[in-house]
Design a protein around this motif. Structure first.
Motif, mmCIF file in Angstrom:
data_model
loop_
_atom_site.group_PDB
_atom_site.id
_atom_site.type_symbol
_atom_site.label_atom_id
_atom_site.label_comp_id
_atom_site.label_asym_id
_atom_site.label_seq_id
_atom_site.Cartn_x
_atom_site.Cartn_y
_atom_site.Cartn_z
ATOM 1 N N GLY A 1 2.260 -9.468 4.875
ATOM 2 C CA GLY A 1 1.532 -9.522 3.616
ATOM 3 C C GLY A 1 0.085 -9.101 3.795
ATOM 4 O O GLY A 1 -0.526 -9.326 4.837
ATOM 5 N N LEU A 2 -0.466 -8.486 2.754
ATOM 6 C CA LEU A 2 -1.844 -7.995 2.777
ATOM 7 C C LEU A 2 -2.667 -8.788 1.766
ATOM 8 O O LEU A 2 -2.284 -8.912 0.595
ATOM 9 N N TRP A 3 -3.814 -9.310 2.205
ATOM 10 C CA TRP A 3 -4.654 -10.164 1.375
ATOM 11 C C TRP A 3 -6.018 -9.516 1.154
ATOM 12 O O TRP A 3 -6.579 -8.896 2.056
ATOM 13 N N VAL A 4 -6.568 -9.712 -0.048
ATOM 14 C CA VAL A 4 -7.919 -9.256 -0.347
ATOM 15 C C VAL A 4 -8.439 -10.065 -1.536
ATOM 16 O O VAL A 4 -7.655 -10.517 -2.383
ATOM 17 N N ALA A 5 -9.748 -10.273 -1.600
ATOM 18 C CA ALA A 5 -10.362 -10.969 -2.730
ATOM 19 C C ALA A 5 -11.211 -9.990 -3.524
ATOM 20 O O ALA A 5 -11.916 -9.149 -2.957
ATOM 21 N N LEU A 32 -7.976 -13.874 -5.883
ATOM 22 C CA LEU A 32 -7.455 -13.656 -4.535
ATOM 23 C C LEU A 32 -6.066 -13.067 -4.685
ATOM 24 O O LEU A 32 -5.214 -13.639 -5.375
ATOM 25 N N LEU A 33 -5.826 -11.924 -4.044
ATOM 26 C CA LEU A 33 -4.563 -11.208 -4.199
ATOM 27 C C LEU A 33 -3.809 -11.156 -2.876
ATOM 28 O O LEU A 33 -4.416 -11.021 -1.811
ATOM 29 N N MET A 34 -2.480 -11.262 -2.969
ATOM 30 C CA MET A 34 -1.621 -11.074 -1.807
ATOM 31 C C MET A 34 -0.549 -10.056 -2.167
ATOM 32 O O MET A 34 0.166 -10.218 -3.150
ATOM 33 N N PHE A 35 -0.461 -8.980 -1.370
ATOM 34 C CA PHE A 35 0.534 -7.946 -1.588
ATOM 35 C C PHE A 35 1.662 -8.140 -0.565
ATOM 36 O O PHE A 35 1.414 -8.257 0.635
ATOM 37 N N GLY A 36 2.900 -8.149 -1.061
ATOM 38 C CA GLY A 36 4.040 -8.228 -0.164
ATOM 39 C C GLY A 36 4.320 -6.883 0.468
ATOM 40 O O GLY A 36 3.527 -5.934 0.347
ATOM 41 N N ARG A 37 5.458 -6.784 1.120
ATOM 42 C CA ARG A 37 5.777 -5.538 1.818
ATOM 43 C C ARG A 37 5.885 -4.360 0.861
ATOM 44 O O ARG A 37 5.738 -3.214 1.247
ATOM 45 N N GLY A 38 6.169 -4.660 -0.423
ATOM 46 C CA GLY A 38 6.263 -3.580 -1.401
ATOM 47 C C GLY A 38 4.913 -3.144 -1.941
ATOM 48 O O GLY A 38 4.847 -2.259 -2.799
ATOM 49 N N LEU A 39 3.828 -3.775 -1.447
ATOM 50 C CA LEU A 39 2.460 -3.477 -1.849
ATOM 51 C C LEU A 39 2.310 -3.528 -3.364
ATOM 52 O O LEU A 39 2.484 -4.578 -3.963
ATOM 53 N N ALA A 40 2.024 -2.407 -4.023
ATOM 54 C CA ALA A 40 1.732 -2.450 -5.452
ATOM 55 C C ALA A 40 2.906 -2.982 -6.269
ATOM 56 O O ALA A 40 2.723 -3.495 -7.374
ATOM 57 N N ASP A 41 4.131 -2.856 -5.754
ATOM 58 C CA ASP A 41 5.302 -3.357 -6.473
ATOM 59 C C ASP A 41 5.487 -4.861 -6.286
ATOM 60 O O ASP A 41 6.340 -5.454 -6.934
ATOM 61 N N TRP A 85 -4.282 -8.904 7.073
ATOM 62 C CA TRP A 85 -2.812 -8.939 7.126
ATOM 63 C C TRP A 85 -2.357 -10.267 7.713
ATOM 64 O O TRP A 85 -2.920 -10.752 8.696
ATOM 65 N N ASP A 86 -1.310 -10.852 7.121
ATOM 66 C CA ASP A 86 -0.742 -12.062 7.726
ATOM 67 C C ASP A 86 0.419 -11.701 8.643
ATOM 68 O O ASP A 86 0.769 -10.524 8.795
ATOM 69 N N GLY A 87 1.034 -12.723 9.262
ATOM 70 C CA GLY A 87 2.103 -12.479 10.217
ATOM 71 C C GLY A 87 3.435 -12.122 9.599
ATOM 72 O O GLY A 87 4.396 -11.834 10.314
#
Length: 601
Positions: A419-423, A432-441, A414-416
């Protein structure tokens, strides 16, 4: 213990323990070329502020044209001096070759850059007439200074300058230390801002406080500039007549600025003072608790103390508590107190991840500690679950379709900004993926420049969200790279996220197996040097290793976790299970049957 005799007052120094100091010596009369070269190189290792003594080894013209502040070349050992070459026809001088193995270059911005390569240059000497006859002097030399690594570590210290992270709304791809940066800082926002550390090296015995202030005012280093901004108006410097700065007896520091800052408002001024206060924290001799910024005429712009500065910036530590987390033997998420001497048993977190609804193999706890992201035991699915009793886990936010488990999802981070990051290591579709607060959206596939065919094996985003640490596997080895996280809003309002400027952060390591951010610009890494055994050490994100950063040995470390708060213990998964290292104590076993230790983030 004496029981009689008189008492005598002694002065208690507040300064850190002194280290070895080197004082340069002038050239001897009628010294030969070899003595002149050796004396000059020795003078470069001294604590002479302006290299006055080193210039005595140069001809008058060479002394005027030499700019030692331009760069510092760091060699593994001190420069080796080769034999004088034969002069060419008509040349009555002498030429000496300096050589060695270069490990880094500190540029004019004070930024450290690892550079592992052969180093070679020359010094040319001539005999010139002087008051006491002919004397050998150096008339041809490279710009800057060249030092051995041990001298560099003795003379220089690493300090963090601080700048504000660019918001998504203000990201536009332009540099921020010029006019655009001044403009973006002209107002004030009620929202707390995120500070980003910009590590540089200053000479620790030559007024490091003033050096740090000047470096901060000059703007961020070129590497960091695209993702930060400064609230100092473009062109702001110390007033011309100010040669040195020093706090008063109450630890208050007055900083007179030039006319560029004369008309800033109070809110803007306090943001400027916040940058200064945080930037001076690493200067141990400063001990500044309050900043007073002054206009060019000496009148007061604003005053700010430490508590006022803390209130203006977002929390920089991992999370609101000092707790640590790991997965128990059944793949359930458990929480334990951060207190180093607690005997309290770890407890399962409330919600689906603690209930064991789905067995997990890796986890990342959000920085507000209200939810966690976890990768399923076979590595194929990423779930996000809240810390609310009775809540369900729901569907995964992403799946990997790689055939082999080792080619599936990495541990998330998780960043500050939430956002959620995973490869995904799928050989057919690495990403490399970054999910915003809406996650899958709100999912972004992040472009990573400079991978050169390498595969991301681990991801860890800094608390400020502006930098990302990656373990990259390429050509049979896994190395640590640091990149900038650049966010850009296009004309259509869509956000694009990319990682640029990948640079080596542990070049001395042949193989890095685990890492974690351990402060604003520091990481803890697990790896080994060429031909060596596994070791744990701290490194700076610029690739440097300040002295005294080694850690006690530990067998078979598979995972490591650290907090941005250096008062909290390191936590690791090793052959002894879950262990932690409280400050000043040896490694202690917490549980024999746990994996995946993490702090929030």
């Amino acid at each position: 213990m004496p029981d009689n005799g008189g008492l005598q007052a002694v002065e208690a120094s507040q300064r850190p323990d002194s280290q070895v100091r080197v004082f340069a010596m002038p050239p001897r009369e009628h010294a030969g070329p070899v003595s002149i070269v050796d004396g000059f190189l020795e003078a470069l290792t001294s604590d002479d502020p302006q290299y006055t003594m080193a210039r005595k080894y140069l001809t008058d013209r060479a002394a005027r044209d030499w700019h030692p502040e331009e760069s510092t070349t760091v060699l593994t050992d001190g420069p080796n001096t080769g034999p004088a070459s034969r002069p060419s026809a008509g040349d009555e001088g002498r030429t000496f070759r300096l050589s060695g193995r270069q490990v880094a270059l500190v540029d004019q911005e004070h930024a450290y850059r690892p550079e592992g390569r052969a180093y070679s240059t020359t010094l040319h000497l001539v005999e010139e007439d002087g008051p006491k006859g002919k004397q050998w002097r150096i008339d041809g030399l490279p710009q800057g200074v060249v030092l051995g690594q041990s001298d560099f570590q003795r003379i220089y210290q690493s300090v963090n300058k601080y700048y504000y992270a660019l918001d998504e709304e203000s990201s536009g791809g332009a540099g921020t230390s010029g006019e655009s940066g001044a403009g973006s800082g002209s107002g004030s926002s009620d929202r707390q801002k995120r500070l980003v550390a910009d590590p540089v090296y200053v000479r620790q015995w030559i007024d490091p406080l003033t050096q740090t202030v000047r470096a901060l005012l000059a703007g961020p280093t070129r590497w960091l500039d695209p993702v930060v901004t400064t609230t100092f108006p473009s062109g702001t410097r110390l007033r011309k007549d100010v040669m040195t700065l020093a706090p008063d007896d109450d630890n208050n520091l007055k900083v007179p600025l030039n006319a560029k800052a004369d008309h800033v408002g109070q809110a803007h001024c306090k943001e400027m003072a916040t940058q200064l206060l945080f930037s001076l924290q690493d200067v141990t001799s400063a001990n500044v608790s309050q900043i007073e910024l002054q206009r060019s005429n000496g009148s007061q712009l604003c005053v700010l103390n430490e508590s006022g500065a803390e209130a203006l910036v977002a929390q920089r530590t991992s999370g609101p508590s000092d707790d640590q987390y790991f997965l128990d033997a059944k793949g359930r998420l458990v929480q334990m107190s951060g207190a180093s001497r607690t005997t309290k048993e770890p407890e399962r977190v409330p919600g689906p991840l603690g209930d064991g609804e789905q067995r997990m193999r890796s986890v990342a706890v959000s920085r507000d500690e209200t939810q966690a992201a976890a990768v399923s035991n076979n590595g194929s699915a990423l779930f996000v679950g809240s810390f609310v009793s009775g809540a369900s886990l729901g569907d995964p936010v992403v799946r990997s379709h790689a055939k082999s488990e080792k080619d599936r999802l990495t541990t998330p981070s998780w960043d500050g900004l939430g956002g959620l990051w995973v490869a995904d290591r799928d050989p057919g579709k690495p990403r490399l993926l970054m999910f915003g607060r809406g996650l899958a959206d709100e999912v972004h596939e992040v472009d990573v420049s400079g991978l050169e065919g390498g595969r991301i094996e681990a991801v860890k985003v800094s608390a400020d969200g502006a930098r990302i640490a990656l373990l990259v596997q390429a050509k049979g080895r896994t190395t640590l790279r640091i990149g900038r996280v650049e966010r850009d809003l296009g004309p259509d309002g869509r956000l694009t996220v990319s990682v640029d400027g990948l640079s080596a952060a542990a070049p001395q390591m042949e193989e890095v197996t685990a890492m974690s951010w351990a402060g604003p610009s520091r990481l803890v890494v697990v790896g080994r040097e060429s031909g060596g055994v596994q070791q744990l050490s701290y490194v700076q994100c610029d690739g440097s290793v300040p002295p005294g950063q080694a850690l006690p040995g530990l067998t078979g470390v598979k995972e490591i976790a650290a907090s941005e708060d250096d008062r909290l213990p390191l936590v690791a998964h090793s052959d002894d299970g879950i262990v932690r290292l409280p400050p000043g104590l040896p490694w202690q076993t917490v549980r024999k049957d746990g994996t995946a230790p993490v702090y929030p983030g």
